[in-house]
Design a protein around this motif. Sequence first.
Motif, mmCIF file in Angstrom:
data_model
loop_
_atom_site.group_PDB
_atom_site.id
_atom_site.type_symbol
_atom_site.label_atom_id
_atom_site.label_comp_id
_atom_site.label_asym_id
_atom_site.label_seq_id
_atom_site.Cartn_x
_atom_site.Cartn_y
_atom_site.Cartn_z
ATOM 1 N N MET A 145 0.851 -1.182 0.000
ATOM 2 C CA MET A 145 0.000 0.000 0.000
ATOM 3 C C MET A 145 0.891 1.237 0.000
ATOM 4 S SD MET A 145 -3.312 1.008 0.164
ATOM 5 C CE MET A 145 -4.148 -0.483 0.617
ATOM 6 N N GLN A 146 0.593 2.155 -0.865
ATOM 7 C CA GLN A 146 1.338 3.410 -0.971
ATOM 8 C C GLN A 146 0.668 4.453 -0.070
ATOM 9 O OE1 GLN A 146 1.299 4.839 -5.026
ATOM 10 N NE2 GLN A 146 2.851 6.372 -4.639
ATOM 11 N N ARG A 147 1.455 5.134 0.760
ATOM 12 C CA ARG A 147 0.973 6.236 1.586
ATOM 13 C C ARG A 147 1.340 7.527 0.880
ATOM 14 N NH1 ARG A 147 3.488 2.813 4.727
ATOM 15 N NH2 ARG A 147 5.281 4.163 4.960
ATOM 16 N N GLY A 168 -9.954 3.800 -5.584
ATOM 17 C CA GLY A 168 -8.843 3.257 -4.812
ATOM 18 C C GLY A 168 -8.255 4.191 -3.770
ATOM 19 N N TRP A 169 -8.970 5.257 -3.404
ATOM 20 C CA TRP A 169 -8.520 6.161 -2.351
ATOM 21 C C TRP A 169 -9.018 5.602 -1.022
ATOM 22 C CZ3 TRP A 169 -7.026 11.618 -3.452
ATOM 23 C CH2 TRP A 169 -6.817 11.843 -4.807
ATOM 24 N N HIS A 170 -8.104 5.292 -0.115
ATOM 25 C CA HIS A 170 -8.464 4.714 1.177
ATOM 26 C C HIS A 170 -7.811 5.518 2.298
ATOM 27 C CE1 HIS A 170 -9.984 1.313 -1.062
ATOM 28 N NE2 HIS A 170 -8.824 1.236 -1.682
ATOM 29 N N GLU A 193 -4.121 6.508 1.415
ATOM 30 C CA GLU A 193 -3.435 5.263 1.106
ATOM 31 C C GLU A 193 -4.081 4.679 -0.139
ATOM 32 O OE1 GLU A 193 -3.912 3.029 4.713
ATOM 33 O OE2 GLU A 193 -2.467 4.276 5.780
ATOM 34 N N THR A 194 -3.258 4.120 -1.027
ATOM 35 C CA THR A 194 -3.746 3.559 -2.275
ATOM 36 C C THR A 194 -2.716 2.582 -2.820
ATOM 37 O OG1 THR A 194 -4.668 4.123 -4.446
ATOM 38 C CG2 THR A 194 -2.786 5.437 -3.701
ATOM 39 N N GLU A 195 -3.154 1.692 -3.656
ATOM 40 C CA GLU A 195 -2.230 0.750 -4.281
ATOM 41 C C GLU A 195 -1.315 1.458 -5.273
ATOM 42 O OE1 GLU A 195 -1.635 -2.399 -3.481
ATOM 43 O OE2 GLU A 195 -3.145 -2.230 -1.905
ATOM 44 N N ASP A 196 -1.849 2.413 -6.015
ATOM 45 C CA ASP A 196 -1.096 3.109 -7.067
ATOM 46 C C ASP A 196 -1.678 4.508 -7.195
ATOM 47 O OD1 ASP A 196 -0.209 4.166 -9.522
ATOM 48 O OD2 ASP A 196 -0.217 2.216 -10.502
ATOM 49 N N ALA A 215 -4.925 5.889 -9.229
ATOM 50 C CA ALA A 215 -6.059 6.421 -8.475
ATOM 51 C C ALA A 215 -6.414 7.827 -8.963
ATOM 52 C CB ALA A 215 -5.735 6.435 -6.983
#
Length: 106
Positions: free
Chosen positions: A1-3, A37-39, A56-59, A63
């Motif tokens: 997960m990317q921050r 995908g925005w978390h 946090e998002t995968e990419d 996103a």
Amino acid sequence: MQRVCFLLKVRKDRLEEYRERHAAVWPEMLRALTEAGWHNYSLFLREDGLLVGYLETEDFAAAQRAMAATEVNARWQAEMAEFFEALDGAAPDEAMKPLTEVFHLP
């Protein structure tokens, strides 16, 4: 997960209205963010207008592209642009430049 963390500057004369708008974000905008995908997305606002965003998002690039493809995002960005300083003609979401993470304690 990317921050991802970013900074923007809200105009001082629009701080209260900015807070009010974010107390009632459109349901379709919330749904679009989640689907894109925005978390764990948060905004923090200082009294001088400094806005700190975190998500946090995968990419992040993917996103952002997913949100840019939605009609609701175009409407939201157009309405929110007037709240910010120094966008240099960009929409607020285009002006978000991620900060470099230098430390993380998991």
